[in-house]
Write a protein that holds these residues in place. Structure first.
Motif, PDB file in Angstrom:
ATOM      1  N   LEU A 234      -9.223  -4.669  -3.540  1.00 41.13           N
ATOM      2  CA  LEU A 234      -7.925  -4.553  -4.217  1.00 41.13           C
ATOM      3  C   LEU A 234      -7.051  -5.726  -3.795  1.00 41.13           C
ATOM      4  CD1 LEU A 234      -6.836  -0.807  -3.781  1.00 41.13           C
ATOM      5  CD2 LEU A 234      -7.517  -1.936  -5.895  1.00 41.13           C
ATOM      6  N   SER A 235      -6.241  -6.244  -4.710  1.00 49.84           N
ATOM      7  CA  SER A 235      -5.300  -7.297  -4.336  1.00 49.84           C
ATOM      8  C   SER A 235      -4.115  -6.669  -3.600  1.00 49.84           C
ATOM      9  CB  SER A 235      -4.809  -8.033  -5.577  1.00 49.84           C
ATOM     10  OG  SER A 235      -3.896  -7.202  -6.261  1.00 49.84           O
TER      11      SER A 235
ATOM     12  N   ASP B  83      -1.034  -6.882  -4.383  1.00 48.42           N
ATOM     13  CA  ASP B  83      -0.132  -6.278  -5.362  1.00 48.42           C
ATOM     14  C   ASP B  83      -0.630  -4.905  -5.792  1.00 48.42           C
ATOM     15  OD1 ASP B  83       1.561  -8.402  -5.273  1.00 48.42           O
ATOM     16  OD2 ASP B  83       0.760  -9.382  -7.069  1.00 48.42           O
ATOM     17  N   GLU B  84      -1.941  -4.802  -6.017  1.00 43.87           N
ATOM     18  CA  GLU B  84      -2.499  -3.505  -6.414  1.00 43.87           C
ATOM     19  C   GLU B  84      -2.311  -2.469  -5.304  1.00 43.87           C
ATOM     20  OE1 GLU B  84      -6.227  -4.680  -9.344  1.00 43.87           O
ATOM     21  OE2 GLU B  84      -6.407  -5.165  -7.219  1.00 43.87           O
TER      22      GLU B  84
ATOM     23  N   LYS C 248      -0.558   1.718  -5.082  1.00 43.28           N
ATOM     24  CA  LYS C 248      -1.524   2.828  -4.991  1.00 43.28           C
ATOM     25  C   LYS C 248      -1.051   3.889  -3.997  1.00 43.28           C
ATOM     26  CE  LYS C 248      -5.173   1.439  -7.463  1.00 43.28           C
ATOM     27  NZ  LYS C 248      -5.032   1.972  -8.808  1.00 43.28           N
TER      28      LYS C 248
ATOM     29  N   TYR D 117      -7.376   4.652  -0.501  1.00 46.52           N
ATOM     30  CA  TYR D 117      -6.555   4.653  -1.712  1.00 46.52           C
ATOM     31  C   TYR D 117      -7.088   5.691  -2.686  1.00 46.52           C
ATOM     32  CZ  TYR D 117      -4.123   0.544  -0.107  1.00 46.52           C
ATOM     33  OH  TYR D 117      -3.356  -0.309   0.620  1.00 46.52           O
TER      34      TYR D 117
ATOM     35  N   MET E 254      -8.086   6.456  -5.961  1.00 53.99           N
ATOM     36  CA  MET E 254      -8.467   5.664  -7.141  1.00 53.99           C
ATOM     37  C   MET E 254      -8.816   6.569  -8.315  1.00 53.99           C
ATOM     38  SD  MET E 254      -8.193   2.647  -5.841  1.00 53.99           S
ATOM     39  CE  MET E 254      -8.999   1.569  -7.029  1.00 53.99           C
TER      40      MET E 254
END
Lengths: 472, 472
Positions: free
Chosen positions: B391-392, B394-395, B399, B466, B468
């Motif tokens: 994941l970046s 920003d992502e 989350k 996270y 998802m």
């Protein structure tokens, strides 16, 4: 003192060190300085806990700290109030969010805003004629700022000032809380505030959300030892913990941590008899000081433990040098005066006041002082109370710099921070437009002999600005 | 020792302190700990210079440091190698730029990448069977990474490892320089490297661009005292200076700075006779140690001053506890062994080796050790040499987290850093996919009694991932 005791217990056993640090409990350091550096300089050994994940002595010591100040959570800091300010700001504002900031804040506050990539809105302070220094921001200025920027997320104010001045911060905190704005207070100079009636209250007692204390400045702690207090449920506790962990050494100094434990203990066990002695001794010292010479003028500040002393007709820098010749070292000098910081004492015998007075008397009698006219700030033009940066952080990253004479710099945009030290308060911030007032202030500091931090060429009369092709 | 001497000169005059810190040259700290904390704990007084704008004693001391290591510029750090790593990375990569990073780096390296908002590409290290620990990255792995990410801007490698192991880093540096990639070396554990023939060379001698030294780990400096070296003209010098100023206390500790001055002096004045004594004494100690008990096995590392010691059939954690009962403290324990760090001595009388051997002997004879089977890492599955975050940054910010049992976590994306300490090397990084190998490693550390930093609930067998919605 759970941490001090854990360290003493460890050392009692005459332990053999096959661990870092490299001096091996001081064995490798010879000479007079051995004991000064090293006895407490240990590492995360069994029984000595871990600052970044405390569960034993450090956890107990931090809990006693939180109990004393009545906070939700209090941390020992080993990287100064600098890291307290950085973590408070970075945990409170995200990229692009507006943060109100007292214009003459400590440089670490501006660094925190830069690292958070937040958008600062600067609030100008009032001016204190008596001390000839900046005071705090007024409630009116805060109200105007709220009208212009109701979306602001957080604010950072300095209370008290470096000079020990206070101002009506309680009403400001209440006003900001109406808008849901998180209040961060750089209370670096007031870790003893609220300890008894003779000193002003702490903003912890006024509901500030995050408060930073330089324990080392006014309490008997080692330099770089500070406290960070979380004082409300509005604070993002996980983010605070994460940033103080990221921005502090993974090998924190045990001498500094132990001295914080000692400082908390010292403050928590201050009796009313002891505080009364502090008041009596300060009164006596001021009285004796003014009797030395009629040119000596003392100004009291909001803080019992700080006084401003002027030698009429002489700059503060020259006065400071004269005192140093006799071995009397003061906290800071500005163009007008020097700042004396008194100890917070337990007994009347703790500090050599009598010897100090004799030295000061000798210093003034022997001094060959070149009297000069001191420029006063009060003649300076008024400036806007509320200001923003003229360039965004993104714009600044791609601009080139150039050097211009200070005289011709008004209207340009500064590309560097320029900070007379002490008091470490920036006069120019990168991205901010240079005004006539700032140029005059900078000249007063420079010409009177202040040290100036930052990337400048003031010795050639130049500062760095962004090359905008034309001055807008 | 210009800084040590400036401080001694200042103290000789029996000066009166009206300045911070609050302990007033130690007057307010009573009892045994007084001298340990405080004698050198001064502030930016006349003659004592200013770390953030050095021009006198500190400038001289840093110049002597640069002269000794033959660098372009060397800095004293008071916030540990942590701030050296942060500043090196933040000054070398901008938001979104790729940086190669040794997978088992120190957590401060990952923090630096996060603060810079750079994009990490993780390079897995080789495995050292003898020490049962991670070694360095191989040249082949670096070459593969360069093929996949030729646009990388910088890289960060650890040399030597915490355990004192070295690997062929010179060829790696040369390869990376062909691509114009800036080479940052976390040489925290090797400030004495290159000092004489008996220890490996420093990466400063191999052309690394930025090198960080934990002076306090192997030299007689105080904890949090480190060096940062700029070793090439490729480095953005202004950015480095700016970040170390932003990320360190504006009131740096004089005891720490003075101890750095002492450490440089100590190293620069090490004679060949003295270094020979170190070699002889280490040999003698190892020989005596192995004679104590046939179950004691010593493994030498690349660093003369570090050895690994196992007590066969006993975990390193249990072995460490047994030694501590007799007052022998080692640097770290892992599931297999303990790490002894020897002093870098000037004379054969500096360190109580004989007493230590007696204590170790007593410890082993008196020990009531619960022998357990120790899990070995070598049976673990191999994993990809080169990996990126799933994941970046920003992502990750948007989350939500959830807690899952460690057993069911494979395939999920970790939302927290999880770090057994020592050695402080992350097993899970936020944004990285959990693999079977990582779960097994984490279990080995946890079940053998390691302290684990980070936001986890391993006491309930859970880690944070996270949410998802579905596992991809």
């Amino acid at each position: 003192m759970p941490l001090v005791e854990a360290i003493e217990r460890h050392m009692e056993g005459n332990p053999v060190s096959f661990h870092v640090p490299g001096h091996k409990n001081g064995l490798l350091v010879k000479g007079a300085h051995q004991q000064s550096f090293l006895r407490y300089d240990l590492t995360e050994l069994s029984g000595l806990d871990d600052l970044h994940e405390p569960m034993e002595a450090i956890a107990d010591a931090e809990q006693l700290l939180a109990d004393y100040y009545k906070t939700k959570k209090s941390y020992f800091l080993v990287n100064g109030s600098t890291v307290g300010n950085l973590a408070s700001i970075m945990s409170s504002c995200k990229q692009g969010e507006v943060v109100f900031v007292q214009r003459n804040c400590h440089k670490s506050v501006l660094h925190g805003i830069k690292l958070a990539k937040a958008v600062p809105v600067f609030l100008e302070t009032e001016w204190d004629e008596g001390s000839q220094t900046a005071l705090g921001v007024s409630l009116d200025t805060v109200k105007s700022a709220l009208e212009q920027f109701p979306q602001a997320k957080a604010c950072v104010f300095t209370y008290p000032t470096y000079y020990g001045l206070t101002y009506p911060i309680h009403a400001i905190i209440k006003e900001l809380h109406k808008y849901g704005i998180l209040v961060i207070i750089d209370e670096a100079h007031g870790p003893h505030f609220g300890a008894w009636q003779g000193v002003p209250p702490s903003t912890l007692q006024m509901g500030a959300d995050l408060v930073v204390h330089s324990a080392h400045k006014m309490l008997p702690a080692m330099t770089m030892g500070s406290f960070l207090h979380i004082n409300s449920d509005r604070v993002n506790k996980n983010a605070v913990k994460s940033y103080i962990s990221m921005l502090q050494s993974s090998s924190p100094s045990y001498p500094i941590m132990a001295s914080l434990d000692y400082a908390r203990y010292y403050l928590a066990n201050l009796s009313s008899e002891e505080t009364a002695w502090n008041e009596v001794l300060v009164d006596e010292f001021i009285h004796s000081l003014e009797s030395i010479n009629s040119l000596l003028k003392v100004t009291r500040t909001g803080d019992l433990l700080k006084i401003l002393v002027r030698l009429e007709g002489v700059s503060g820098y020259d006065f400071q040098r004269v005192l140093e010749i006799e071995g009397v070292y003061t906290e800071l000098a500005d163009p007008f005066q020097v700042l004396f910081v008194f100890p917070l004492m337990k007994t009347k015998f703790d500090f050599p006041f009598k010897e100090a007075l004799e030295k000061i008397s000798r210093a003034i009698n022997n001094a060959n002082i070149d009297k000069k006219e001191i420029k006063r700030f009060e003649t300076l033009p008024r400036i806007n109370k509320i200001s923003s940066l003229a360039l965004s952080l993104d714009e600044m990253e791609v601009k080139e710099e150039k050097w211009v004479p200070l005289e011709d710099s008004v209207g340009h945009i500064s590309s560097q921070m320029v900070i007379p030290y002490p008091p470490g308060i920036p006069i120019l911030v990168a991205g901010e437009r240079v005004t006539e007032e700032k140029v005059i202030r900078l000249k007063v500091y420079w010409e009177n002999g202040a040290k100036v931090q930052g990337n400048h060429k003031l010795e050639n009369g130049q500062i760095a600005v962004y090359d905008m092709l034309e001055v807008e």
